[in-house]
Write an enzyme that holds these catalytic residues in place. Structure first.
Site, mmCIF file in Angstrom:
data_model
loop_
_atom_site.group_PDB
_atom_site.id
_atom_site.type_symbol
_atom_site.label_atom_id
_atom_site.label_comp_id
_atom_site.label_asym_id
_atom_site.label_seq_id
_atom_site.Cartn_x
_atom_site.Cartn_y
_atom_site.Cartn_z
ATOM 1 N N HIS A 159 -2.735 4.914 22.565
ATOM 2 C CA HIS A 159 -2.507 3.470 22.743
ATOM 3 C C HIS A 159 -3.262 2.660 21.677
ATOM 4 C CE1 HIS A 159 -1.103 4.599 26.843
ATOM 5 N NE2 HIS A 159 -2.129 5.435 26.773
ATOM 6 N N SER A 280 -3.470 -10.426 -4.671
ATOM 7 C CA SER A 280 -2.771 -11.613 -4.183
ATOM 8 C C SER A 280 -2.842 -12.680 -5.264
ATOM 9 C CB SER A 280 -3.444 -12.119 -2.908
ATOM 10 O OG SER A 280 -3.190 -13.501 -2.727
ATOM 11 N N LYS A 286 -8.247 -10.081 -2.413
ATOM 12 C CA LYS A 286 -7.328 -9.191 -1.713
ATOM 13 C C LYS A 286 -6.993 -7.929 -2.486
ATOM 14 C CE LYS A 286 -4.640 -10.647 1.467
ATOM 15 N NZ LYS A 286 -4.458 -10.301 2.859
ATOM 16 N N GLU A 293 3.150 -0.229 2.800
ATOM 17 C CA GLU A 293 4.013 -1.111 3.593
ATOM 18 C C GLU A 293 5.483 -0.852 3.289
ATOM 19 O OE1 GLU A 293 2.279 -5.306 3.630
ATOM 20 O OE2 GLU A 293 0.946 -4.243 2.264
#
Ligand code: ARG
Length: 461
Positions: A159, A280, A286, A293
């Site tokens: 979980h 970024s 970043k 992704e």
């Protein structure tokens, strides 16, 4: 009106409407079948000569001509023409320009229906072999990391809540297993697809004395397909390939998601280098795991390709229908996508730098050794597991109230819950003892993981 098609236009007075040609044409994508198409034609031609169906002189001309066509295509100088619809007619038309009327004999005892089915099976077979090599490469990369981290402790989750400590090596080996089954699915698919449709002709077979076993063998197939109707209209081989690719894509997507999590600030389990991250344009601090992704997302296309072709095929009466021309693009796109994803994932797995200290720290949080405590109460105190579970829950509550980990709780506090607990309990409360104790078959103990890595390396050879 434009001219009728020179390949099949005998009974046609005029040519197709512009829109007819546009919806019909497939050369833009099926040119990718050129090598398989030429290999199929050469096998067919040689067989026709051997069976006395084609004069040897014509056979020689055709074989040389096909080599020239292939060289032209590979040199980039081939004149692909929409007017010739697809790769099969483009090759044959060019062959005619190069060698003259003998080219017209190549299509004896054959149809584009068995031709395209043969080409496509060959293409898928090659794709399977490439994908299998890439998957083996990904397994090797995972094994490299797993081997270094057989004893690196991290939290195992259910979980996405801290469950029990595991080792990073064990976690990575789970993916080695998944990719192993993905390869098994490809191998199954390859075995079933490796039968040759060539010689089924349009749908009913042919009156010429062809030797289907010979063309099948020449093209590396195990045998000719037994039923001509099935041979020209079956596309389940492509569906199986797409399903296998989609399942692999789902596995890569899960690993990609874990990589995204592991490099996030909440985890900090691994770092990806500049090679696999992007910055970024507004936030200078970043470092984004874009490749992970994208691998996580690509399964959408793969599932779409599978669903798309399944819907094309459902309800089609036997035998061939032009609907089946829609089989190629989803397969090409899915294979391209899978190759890209596998390469990116292999790169990321090799690139990632785990942070064992951060993993160990996280592994100790969340009372992750509570099950070890309950097991100890069963073993050392003789409690039934359900009672041990209850007692452990009360001890966890005490630790939570005091804001300490289980191994930091004083013995006296534990003895309030059960006076039979003694100092030996501390042997099982730290994360290293926990993973070391999980020696059951398939469990996370470092010695198990080391053995699993060795066995997988052996299997990969
Ligand atoms: N381009 C066609 C395809 O991909 C080849 C087979 C065409 N056969 C036919 N009878 N029109 O399916």
């Amino acid at each position: 009106m434009s001219q009728s098609n020179t390949m099949w236009g005998g009974r046609f007075a005029g040519g197709p409407a512009e829109i007819m040609q546009r919806i019909n044409v497939s050369i833009g994508f099926d040119k990718r079948l050129y090598a398989e198409d030429i290999a199929g034609s050469k096998a067919h031609c040689a067989m026709l000569v051997r069976q006395g169906i084609l004069p040897p002189e014509d056979g020689d001309l055709i074989l040389e001509g096909l080599d020239r066509v292939q060289a032209e295509i590979e040199a980039g100088g081939f004149p692909f023409r929409d007017a010739h619809e697809d790769i099969h007619m483009n090759v044959e038309a060019r062959l005619g320009e190069l060698i003259g009327p003998a080219a017209g004999r190549l299509h004896t005892a054959r149809s584009r229906n068995d031709q395209v089915a043969t080409d496509f099976r060959l293409w898928c077979r090659n794709a399977i072999d490439r994908l299998d090599r890439q998957m083996a490469g990904l397994q090797a990369a995972l094994l490299d990391q797993a081997e270094r981290h057989v004893a690196t402790v991290m939290p195992g989750f259910t979980h996405l809540q801290t469950a029990q400590p595991v080792t990073f090596g064990h976690h990575l080996m789970a993916y080695v297993e998944m990719i192993g089954r993905d390869r098994g699915r490809l191998a199954d698919c390859r075995r079933r697809l490796n039968e040759c449709p060539l010689g089924a002709a349009a749908l009913a077979g042919t009156s010429f004395p062809i030797d289907r076993a010979a063309t099948a063998a020449a093209l590396g197939f195990d045998r000719p397909m037994r039923n001509s109707l099935d041979a020209v209209s079956a596309r389940d081989f492509a569906l199986e390939l797409l399903a296998a690719i989609a399942i692999n894509g789902a596995h890569l997507s899960r690993l990609a998601e874990e990589i995204v999590l592991w490099c996030s600030d909440g985890f900090r389990f691994i770092k990806l280098s500049d090679a696999f991250t992007t910055g970024s344009s507004i936030m200078p601090q970043k470092r984004n795991p874009d490749a992970a992704e994208l691998v996580r997302a690509k399964v959408g296309r793969l599932a779409g390709a599978f669903t798309g072709l399944l819907v094309v095929m459902k309800g089609l009466p036997l035998a061939y229908s032009k609907d089946m021309q829609e089989d190629k693009e989803p397969v090409f796109e899915a294979v391209d996508t899978a190759e890209l994803s596998l390469a990116a994932m292999t790169g990321m797995v090799l690139d990632m730098r785990p942070d064992p200290a951060a993993m160990r720290e996280a592994a100790g949080r969340g009372f992750s050794t509570a099950t070890d405590l309950a097991d100890w109460l069963v073993r050392a105190v003789g409690l039934p597991f359900r009672e041990a579970h209850h007692a452990t829950g009360r001890i966890v509550k005490l630790a939570e109230e005091r804001g300490v980990a289980l191994h930091e709780l004083p013995l006296a506090a534990m003895q309030e819950v059960d006076p039979r607990i003694d100092e030996r309990v501390f042997d099982v409360l730290d994360v290293d003892s926990s993973v070391r104790s999980r020696k059951s078959f398939g469990g996370t103990a470092p010695e198990n993981v080391a053995a699993a890595v060795a066995a997988a390396r052996e299997a990969l050879k």
